[in-house]
Design a protein around this motif. Structure first.
Motif, mmCIF file in Angstrom:
data_model
loop_
_atom_site.group_PDB
_atom_site.id
_atom_site.type_symbol
_atom_site.label_atom_id
_atom_site.label_comp_id
_atom_site.label_asym_id
_atom_site.label_seq_id
_atom_site.Cartn_x
_atom_site.Cartn_y
_atom_site.Cartn_z
ATOM 1 N N GLY A 88 0.864 -1.095 0.030
ATOM 2 C CA GLY A 88 0.029 -0.110 -0.175
ATOM 3 C C GLY A 88 0.835 1.227 0.052
ATOM 4 N N LYS A 89 2.291 1.053 0.102
ATOM 5 C CA LYS A 89 2.925 2.301 0.206
ATOM 6 C C LYS A 89 3.647 2.751 -1.033
ATOM 7 C CE LYS A 89 4.542 1.965 5.149
ATOM 8 N NZ LYS A 89 5.555 1.850 5.931
ATOM 9 N N THR A 90 4.045 3.801 -1.355
ATOM 10 C CA THR A 90 4.567 4.432 -2.827
ATOM 11 C C THR A 90 5.853 4.679 -2.692
ATOM 12 O OG1 THR A 90 2.064 5.166 -2.847
ATOM 13 C CG2 THR A 90 4.037 6.047 -4.511
ATOM 14 N N VAL A 91 6.538 4.260 -3.917
ATOM 15 C CA VAL A 91 7.971 4.536 -4.185
ATOM 16 C C VAL A 91 7.806 5.643 -5.229
ATOM 17 C CG1 VAL A 91 10.122 3.898 -5.332
ATOM 18 C CG2 VAL A 91 8.978 2.502 -3.442
ATOM 19 N N TYR A 92 8.573 6.759 -5.188
ATOM 20 C CA TYR A 92 8.671 7.708 -6.137
ATOM 21 C C TYR A 92 9.941 7.448 -7.180
ATOM 22 C CZ TYR A 92 5.102 10.762 -4.413
ATOM 23 O OH TYR A 92 3.696 11.329 -4.010
ATOM 24 N N TYR A 93 9.782 7.331 -8.329
ATOM 25 C CA TYR A 93 10.428 7.450 -9.359
ATOM 26 C C TYR A 93 10.823 8.714 -9.969
ATOM 27 C CZ TYR A 93 13.054 5.917 -13.693
ATOM 28 O OH TYR A 93 14.037 5.574 -14.718
ATOM 29 N N ILE A 94 12.248 9.434 -9.983
ATOM 30 C CA ILE A 94 12.546 10.624 -10.538
ATOM 31 C C ILE A 94 13.556 10.548 -11.711
ATOM 32 C CG2 ILE A 94 12.993 13.326 -9.900
ATOM 33 C CD1 ILE A 94 12.144 12.611 -7.135
ATOM 34 N N PRO A 95 13.163 10.517 -12.811
ATOM 35 C CA PRO A 95 14.272 10.429 -13.701
ATOM 36 C C PRO A 95 14.723 11.808 -14.216
ATOM 37 C CG PRO A 95 11.979 10.145 -14.993
ATOM 38 C CD PRO A 95 11.897 10.062 -13.245
ATOM 39 N N LEU A 96 15.694 12.051 -14.784
ATOM 40 C CA LEU A 96 16.071 13.122 -15.172
ATOM 41 C C LEU A 96 15.274 14.022 -16.254
ATOM 42 C CD1 LEU A 96 18.434 15.589 -15.263
ATOM 43 C CD2 LEU A 96 19.257 14.321 -17.163
ATOM 44 N N VAL A 97 14.656 13.016 -17.338
ATOM 45 C CA VAL A 97 13.357 13.498 -18.301
ATOM 46 C C VAL A 97 12.649 12.406 -18.426
ATOM 47 C CG1 VAL A 97 12.817 14.734 -20.176
ATOM 48 C CG2 VAL A 97 15.139 15.233 -19.253
ATOM 49 N N GLN A 98 11.380 12.531 -18.034
ATOM 50 C CA GLN A 98 10.435 11.257 -17.978
ATOM 51 C C GLN A 98 10.478 10.537 -19.135
ATOM 52 O OE1 GLN A 98 6.652 12.441 -16.172
ATOM 53 N NE2 GLN A 98 5.647 10.277 -16.879
ATOM 54 N N PHE A 99 10.244 11.385 -20.435
ATOM 55 C CA PHE A 99 9.895 10.843 -21.635
ATOM 56 C C PHE A 99 11.136 10.215 -22.318
ATOM 57 C CE2 PHE A 99 6.710 14.338 -20.438
ATOM 58 C CZ PHE A 99 5.852 13.338 -20.068
ATOM 59 N N ILE A 100 12.064 10.332 -22.052
ATOM 60 C CA ILE A 100 13.360 9.536 -22.709
ATOM 61 C C ILE A 100 13.076 8.075 -22.587
ATOM 62 C CG2 ILE A 100 15.937 8.886 -22.649
ATOM 63 C CD1 ILE A 100 16.318 11.580 -21.444
ATOM 64 N N PRO A 101 13.177 7.654 -23.806
ATOM 65 C CA PRO A 101 12.801 5.957 -24.064
ATOM 66 C C PRO A 101 13.146 4.908 -23.160
ATOM 67 C CG PRO A 101 13.246 6.983 -26.103
ATOM 68 C CD PRO A 101 13.527 7.907 -25.183
ATOM 69 N N LEU A 121 3.902 2.726 -7.648
ATOM 70 C CA LEU A 121 4.999 3.819 -8.169
ATOM 71 C C LEU A 121 4.276 4.858 -8.619
ATOM 72 C CD1 LEU A 121 7.879 3.885 -9.078
ATOM 73 C CD2 LEU A 121 7.034 3.252 -11.282
ATOM 74 N N GLN A 122 4.971 6.192 -8.336
ATOM 75 C CA GLN A 122 4.554 7.298 -8.803
ATOM 76 C C GLN A 122 5.992 7.994 -9.361
ATOM 77 O OE1 GLN A 122 1.647 9.272 -8.351
ATOM 78 N NE2 GLN A 122 2.860 10.606 -9.764
ATOM 79 N N VAL A 123 5.495 8.100 -10.835
ATOM 80 C CA VAL A 123 6.588 8.806 -11.424
ATOM 81 C C VAL A 123 6.700 10.326 -11.395
ATOM 82 C CG1 VAL A 123 7.799 9.192 -13.623
ATOM 83 C CG2 VAL A 123 6.665 6.885 -13.068
ATOM 84 N N CYS A 124 7.870 11.134 -11.292
ATOM 85 C CA CYS A 124 7.608 12.784 -11.162
ATOM 86 C C CYS A 124 8.918 12.944 -12.036
ATOM 87 C CB CYS A 124 7.990 13.061 -9.786
ATOM 88 S SG CYS A 124 7.632 14.857 -9.534
ATOM 89 N N ASN A 125 8.473 13.785 -13.006
ATOM 90 C CA ASN A 125 9.572 14.318 -14.089
ATOM 91 C C ASN A 125 10.494 15.512 -13.718
ATOM 92 O OD1 ASN A 125 10.585 14.781 -16.514
ATOM 93 N ND2 ASN A 125 8.829 15.581 -17.413
ATOM 94 N N GLY A 126 11.531 15.245 -13.470
ATOM 95 C CA GLY A 126 12.706 16.007 -13.006
ATOM 96 C C GLY A 126 12.851 17.139 -14.053
ATOM 97 N N ASN A 127 12.496 16.975 -15.509
ATOM 98 C CA ASN A 127 12.808 17.567 -16.570
ATOM 99 C C ASN A 127 13.789 18.413 -16.662
ATOM 100 O OD1 ASN A 127 11.030 18.605 -18.699
ATOM 101 N ND2 ASN A 127 10.613 20.582 -17.907
ATOM 102 N N GLY A 128 15.143 17.792 -16.067
ATOM 103 C CA GLY A 128 16.384 18.194 -16.193
ATOM 104 C C GLY A 128 16.585 19.768 -15.356
ATOM 105 N N VAL A 129 15.625 20.120 -14.819
ATOM 106 C CA VAL A 129 15.566 21.531 -14.043
ATOM 107 C C VAL A 129 15.840 21.402 -12.352
ATOM 108 C CG1 VAL A 129 14.270 23.576 -13.372
ATOM 109 C CG2 VAL A 129 14.247 22.465 -15.802
ATOM 110 N N PRO A 130 16.655 21.713 -11.711
ATOM 111 C CA PRO A 130 17.306 21.587 -10.508
ATOM 112 C C PRO A 130 15.889 21.698 -9.543
ATOM 113 C CG PRO A 130 18.620 22.627 -11.188
ATOM 114 C CD PRO A 130 17.870 22.568 -12.573
#
Length: 395
Positions: A88-101, A121-130
């Motif tokens: 029931g818990k959630t892990v966050y995945y933060i890639p540099l840019v989400q849409f890279i294949p 799983l929750q994906v959060c797009n880092g979008n290359g921006v600090p």
């Protein structure tokens, strides 16, 4: 997998381009390049010829090995206790840019893997921006995440946010980055470097393909300590196994695509004898091809790392792309899930390695170049590792 975006050098980090051979002539220029010629002198021609032959034979052996499918997956052996408590818990995945294949595949397989353990799983797009990366980390911290997994993001890109997450006892996995020399993997913070030898795989191919006579430009991303290290670590292969090679390292940065194309053309025009060109990440491939075309060089054999259907499609289409290193991102999703589950249960992190494969004209015909086969991991082997991970998790 990583991306050609502005990455972050550690304070005081120094860019170096190591001399390739102790006995070679090397020079540097203000543009940030190092050229190393391994051409033998007349007095040592016999020994150099012998060394070159041995080097080519070694390279051919390595290429055959690197072109092979994965016969044994590097699944850890230690089981994990307490995984059921994470349901029931959630892990966050933060890639540099989400849409890279590559990141898309990792996220998809991670979602499947964590679901086996009842974890979301929750994906959060880092979008290359600090600031965006920091916001993602803060979001995970506020939600009381079971863990945070980043991809191709240096810790220093959002250090304050990461420190706050650690203070809340949220485990953090830093993927696809080389750990600082003073870092020790713990249940609080762990580095999973990924496939760090991709330029080295290309080095073996260049030596074998050129019969030990490659004149090559290596376009090294200079915005990250990790991307610099990947290329620098490959230079010892040329030094030891290719006395007839001439290797020039050129620094490139996370600029606009048009600038990268111009840089590529300039690199070739200032090194007119080069016939091999390596660009470090596939997202720079379009601009690199454009730059090669602008230089009017028609004899360039292009290679790239971090490959997907784009690079492999060009290889299969008999373009200037002649070698592509691809990481098994499907396996990576399961391995990163395994690591964060270990940390979240205080079971201690383990070494997680990802399979990869070198594709050339010799083996590209053995696969279907489709997004479906990339997502399934079919380019590398089978999916037997999935049940092995599930067994370790007790699910």
């Amino acid at each position: 997998m990583t991306n050609r975006w502005k990455r972050w050098l550690a304070p005081g980090a120094v860019l170096t381009a190591t001399a390739v051979l102790a006995a070679c002539s090397s020079s540097s220029s203000s543009s940030g390049s190092t050229a190393a010629s391994t051409s033998p002198g007349a007095s040592s021609s016999s020994s150099s010829t012998s060394a070159a032959s041995a080097g080519v034979a070694k390279a051919q052996q390595m290429v055959t090995q690197l072109e092979s499918t994965t016969s044994t997956y590097p699944v850890p052996t230690a089981s994990i206790k307490g995984v059921s408590a994470l349901k029931g818990k959630t892990v966050y995945y933060i890639p540099l840019v989400q849409f890279i294949p590559g990141f898309v595949v990792t996220a998809t397989t991670m979602k499947t893997a964590l679901a086996k353990a009842g974890v979301n799983l929750q994906v959060c797009n880092g979008n290359g921006v600090p600031s965006t990366v920091a916001s993602c980390v803060q979001q995970a911290t506020g939600a009381g995440a079971a863990g945070i997994i980043t991809d191709a993001l240096p810790y220093g890109m959002a250090e304050n946010a990461f420190n706050a997450a650690k203070a809340k006892d949220i485990p953090i996995v830093i993927a696809d980055q080389i750990a600082p020399s003073d870092a020790a993997n713990t249940d609080a913070l762990t580095y999973v470097p990924g496939v760090v030898d991709q330029p080295s795989q290309v080095a073996w191919w260049m030596i074998a393909n050129s019969d030990g006579k490659a004149n090559a430009i290596l376009a090294q991303e200079s915005d990250s300590p990790s991307s610099i290290a990947y290329v620098q670590d490959s230079l010892s292969i040329y030094k030891q196994y290719c006395p007839g090679c001439t290797i020039t390292v050129k620094n490139i940065t996370a600029t606009t695509n048009s600038q990268l194309a111009s840089d590529t053309s300039s690199n070739l025009l200032t090194n007119p004898n080069a016939t091999y060109y390596y660009t470090e990440f596939e997202d720079s491939l379009d601009s690199t091809v454009q730059g090669i075309q602008q230089s009017s060089k028609s004899d360039i054999s292009l290679s790239v790392a971090g490959g997907t259907v784009d690079g492999l499609g060009r290889l299969k289409g008999n373009s200037m792309v002649k070698a592509v290193v691809v990481v098994d991102q499907a396996y990576a999703g399961w391995a990163l899930s395994d690591e964060v589950l270990r940390m979240a249960t205080k079971s201690a992190p383990v070494t997680e390695t990802f399979p990869s494969r070198l594709f050339t004209s010799q083996n590209i015909g053995s696969i279907q170049v489709t997004t479906a086969d990339q997502a399934s991991g079919a380019w590398f082997g089978d999916s037997s590792y999935q049940s092995a991970f599930e067994k370790l998790w007790g699910v």
